[in-house]
Design an enzyme around this catalytic site. Structure first.
Site, mmCIF file in Angstrom:
data_model
loop_
_atom_site.group_PDB
_atom_site.id
_atom_site.type_symbol
_atom_site.label_atom_id
_atom_site.label_comp_id
_atom_site.label_asym_id
_atom_site.label_seq_id
_atom_site.Cartn_x
_atom_site.Cartn_y
_atom_site.Cartn_z
ATOM 1 N N ARG A 115 35.770 -16.854 3.360
ATOM 2 C CA ARG A 115 36.543 -17.451 4.059
ATOM 3 C C ARG A 115 37.742 -16.733 4.698
ATOM 4 N NH1 ARG A 115 34.068 -22.836 3.564
ATOM 5 N NH2 ARG A 115 35.491 -23.563 6.134
ATOM 6 N N ARG A 138 42.362 -21.383 7.409
ATOM 7 C CA ARG A 138 43.370 -21.969 7.843
ATOM 8 C C ARG A 138 44.308 -21.529 7.470
ATOM 9 N NH1 ARG A 138 40.322 -27.322 6.352
ATOM 10 N NH2 ARG A 138 39.146 -26.117 4.843
ATOM 11 N N ARG A 176 44.292 -22.697 16.835
ATOM 12 C CA ARG A 176 43.444 -24.286 16.464
ATOM 13 C C ARG A 176 44.342 -24.862 16.886
ATOM 14 N NH1 ARG A 176 41.458 -27.579 15.466
ATOM 15 N NH2 ARG A 176 40.432 -28.094 13.431
ATOM 16 N N ASP A 231 30.314 -20.044 11.871
ATOM 17 C CA ASP A 231 30.243 -21.589 10.316
ATOM 18 C C ASP A 231 28.822 -21.492 10.714
ATOM 19 O OD1 ASP A 231 31.896 -23.770 9.241
ATOM 20 O OD2 ASP A 231 30.066 -24.357 9.284
ATOM 21 N N TYR A 278 23.118 -31.234 4.722
ATOM 22 C CA TYR A 278 24.063 -31.530 5.778
ATOM 23 C C TYR A 278 24.051 -32.086 6.649
ATOM 24 C CZ TYR A 278 28.430 -28.663 4.295
ATOM 25 O OH TYR A 278 29.403 -27.747 3.708
HETATM 26 O O1 CP3 Z 1 34.627 -16.638 5.504
HETATM 27 C C1 CP3 Z 1 35.291 -16.286 7.178
HETATM 28 O O2 CP3 Z 1 35.974 -16.642 7.381
HETATM 29 C C2 CP3 Z 1 34.130 -16.750 8.454
HETATM 30 C C3 CP3 Z 1 34.225 -17.743 8.300
HETATM 31 C C4 CP3 Z 1 33.534 -19.375 8.212
HETATM 32 C C5 CP3 Z 1 33.770 -20.550 8.344
HETATM 33 N N1 CP3 Z 1 32.665 -20.921 7.467
HETATM 34 C C6 CP3 Z 1 34.692 -20.603 9.104
HETATM 35 C C7 CP3 Z 1 35.400 -22.645 9.188
HETATM 36 C C8 CP3 Z 1 32.157 -19.181 7.158
HETATM 37 C C9 CP3 Z 1 31.604 -17.482 6.338
HETATM 38 C C10 CP3 Z 1 32.159 -20.745 6.737
HETATM 39 C C11 CP3 Z 1 30.534 -21.232 6.084
HETATM 40 C C12 CP3 Z 1 30.690 -22.374 4.906
HETATM 41 N N2 CP3 Z 1 31.022 -23.463 6.669
HETATM 42 C C13 CP3 Z 1 30.463 -22.389 4.447
HETATM 43 C C14 CP3 Z 1 29.793 -21.805 2.992
HETATM 44 C C15 CP3 Z 1 31.274 -21.503 2.206
HETATM 45 C C16 CP3 Z 1 31.287 -21.954 1.497
HETATM 46 O O3 CP3 Z 1 33.019 -22.415 1.587
HETATM 47 O O4 CP3 Z 1 30.328 -22.762 0.771
HETATM 48 C C17 CP3 Z 1 30.203 -23.987 4.273
HETATM 49 C C18 CP3 Z 1 29.771 -25.425 3.482
HETATM 50 C C19 CP3 Z 1 30.724 -24.550 5.539
HETATM 51 C C20 CP3 Z 1 30.613 -25.703 6.416
HETATM 52 C C21 CP3 Z 1 32.355 -26.387 6.714
HETATM 53 N N3 CP3 Z 1 33.402 -25.258 7.533
HETATM 54 C C22 CP3 Z 1 33.084 -27.158 6.320
HETATM 55 C C23 CP3 Z 1 33.136 -28.247 4.884
HETATM 56 C C24 CP3 Z 1 33.640 -27.641 6.751
HETATM 57 C C25 CP3 Z 1 35.176 -28.290 7.297
HETATM 58 C C26 CP3 Z 1 36.249 -27.757 5.620
HETATM 59 C C27 CP3 Z 1 36.359 -25.964 5.434
HETATM 60 O O5 CP3 Z 1 35.735 -25.960 4.508
HETATM 61 O O6 CP3 Z 1 37.402 -25.308 6.006
HETATM 62 C C28 CP3 Z 1 33.497 -26.294 8.017
HETATM 63 C C29 CP3 Z 1 35.046 -25.360 8.912
HETATM 64 C C30 CP3 Z 1 35.308 -25.002 8.581
HETATM 65 N N4 CP3 Z 1 34.414 -23.667 9.061
HETATM 66 C C31 CP3 Z 1 36.658 -24.142 9.155
HETATM 67 C C32 CP3 Z 1 36.616 -22.608 9.418
HETATM 68 C C33 CP3 Z 1 38.159 -22.208 9.541
HETATM 69 C C34 CP3 Z 1 38.368 -24.881 9.113
HETATM 70 C C35 CP3 Z 1 38.415 -25.885 10.558
HETATM 71 C C36 CP3 Z 1 39.662 -26.019 11.160
HETATM 72 O O7 CP3 Z 1 40.263 -25.156 11.378
HETATM 73 O O8 CP3 Z 1 39.956 -26.780 11.252
#
Ligand code: CP3
Length: 357
Positions: free
Chosen positions: A32, A36, A45, A81, A159
């Site tokens: 990640r 953010r 954003r 994502d 999910y």
């Molecule tokens: O790794 C990276 O930086 C690349 C991008 C990436 C995102 N999500 C961007 C994102 C990757 C690889 C993911 C994977 C992801 N997404 C997972 C598996 C990894 C983990 O953390 O366990 C999961 C479970 C998700 C599902 C998801 N996406 C959730 C639960 C959320 C909300 C809370 C959070 O973790 O941010 C997201 C949103 C998300 N995915 C954001 C980003 C940058 C935030 C969005 C925002 O700007 O509001």
């Protein structure tokens, strides 16, 4: 600090480490890392929804590059994502501030699953391919490899059934118990979609795939073996000779022997795993990745330094080690702490074993 292109034409450290070759220092990237906690991401954003960012290749590429330009990470991970795959099954998702993902419509019954149809993945997720192509083009001058990723079938199914994030997976577990056959149909459908999706990413040119089974670690031993493992196995089996896959599963220390038995190219360890023990027990042809606690990065620098120093024996003696976190970087992480870790790794003593072969 801004890092610009390097002139050396050496194989990127990440690829050497994936092949378990000795490296002068471990490669580093962070789960990640594009997200953010970065002010430059927050700025974008303010003007765009998350969905807009991932669906516009120029913006997705810009965010993918941010941690490379700012910190000099050894790998980029595509900004996207794991949930995008559900669009290929006719569902949609959005993110709500302080709530997280919302999936619509979510699945309640067997009939809901029977209604699902697999749409052509390469058409629905064409924007992912374009984001990869553009990112690869821009990454060339940094000689930095690009990591693609997908959610493993169990995590994606959870999910779809929960309709969003859940700490207990209550609905998913009840669904599995009530409709086990329908659950397997769902998992197989996701697995088929994911195979197509990985194919799209591999064809576009990513160097490695991170497979996230984030929530499978909440399952009992029996359910993990029944509903998670066989589908991870399908993906790893199909892709072993095509692309290195790193397996990640949060709370997975109990399941690591099962994951190891799948003979993946890389095991990505969560922060609860005993890294030292794993470094000596996991066969040396499997690379290991991890596993700082993401909360370590919120702590004082002295604490971070102490944690890093503990990694030295592994860094110096275990070929095939990729420094990373044990889960995603948290939004409240100070960027200078991330920079500290990267700088520490860059100046870390060389491996005590030969780097010639
Ligand atoms: O790794 C990276 O930086 C690349 C991008 C990436 C995102 N999500 C961007 C994102 C990757 C690889 C993911 C994977 C992801 N997404 C997972 C598996 C990894 C983990 O953390 O366990 C999961 C479970 C998700 C599902 C998801 N996406 C959730 C639960 C959320 C909300 C809370 C959070 O973790 O941010 C997201 C949103 C998300 N995915 C954001 C980003 C940058 C935030 C969005 C925002 O700007 O509001």
């Amino acid at each position: 600090m801004t890092h610009t292109s390097s002139v050396s034409l050496k194989t990127p450290l990440l690829l050497e480490a994936i092949h378990c070759k000795p490296t002068p220092r471990p490669p580093i990237w962070m789960m990640r890392q594009a997200g953010r906690y970065l002010p430059e991401y927050q700025k974008l954003r303010q003007h765009h929804e998350f969905q807009h960012l991932i669906k516009h290749p120029d913006l997705a590429c810009e965010i993918t590059l941010q941690p490379i330009q700012r910190f000099g990470m050894d790998a980029a991970i595509l900004f996207s994502d794991i949930l995008v795959i559900i669009e290929a099954l006719g569902l949609s998702f959005r993110f709500e501030e302080k709530v997280g993902p919302i999936i619509e419509p979510c699945l309640h019954t067997r009939q809901d699953i029977d209604k699902l149809k697999l749409l052509p993945v390469d058409q629905v997720l064409d924007y992912v391919k374009n984001a990869i192509l553009l990112s690869l083009d821009t990454l060339k001058s940094y000689q930095t490899p690009l990591i693609g990723f997908a959610g493993a079938p169990f995590t994606i199914a959870s999910y779809m059934i929960e309709g969003g994030s859940s700490k207990t997976l209550e609905k998913t577990k009840r669904f599995m118990a009530t409709y086990p056959k329908a659950m397997h149909r769902l998992l197989q459908l996701i697995s088929t979609a994911t195979l197509d999706y990985l194919n799209l990413q591999v064809k576009a040119g990513v160097s490695m795939i991170q497979l996230f089974d984030t929530w499978a670690g909440l399952l009992s031993w029996e359910d993990f073996n029944t509903f998670a493992l066989p589908y991870i196995q399908q993906l790893v089996g199909q892709y072993r000779d095509k692309i290195p896959i790193a397996l990640f599963c949060k709370y997975s220390h109990a399941y690591l022997p099962l994951l190891q038995a799948l003979n993946p190219r890389i095991l990505s360890l969560d922060w609860q795993s005993n890294l030292e023990q794993m470094a000596s027990s996991i066969p040396t042809h499997i690379a290991i990745q991890g596993n700082l606690d993401p909360i370590d990065l919120l702590c004082p620098i002295q604490h971070i330094k102490a944690r890093l120093t503990k990694l030295l024996p592994i860094i110096q003696h275990r070929p095939g080690y990729i420094l990373n976190l044990g889960h995603g970087i948290l939004p409240s992480t100070p960027v200078d702490h991330v920079q500290y870790v990267v700088d520490w790794v860059h100046s870390t003593p060389s491996m005590k074993i030969s780097c010639q072969d």
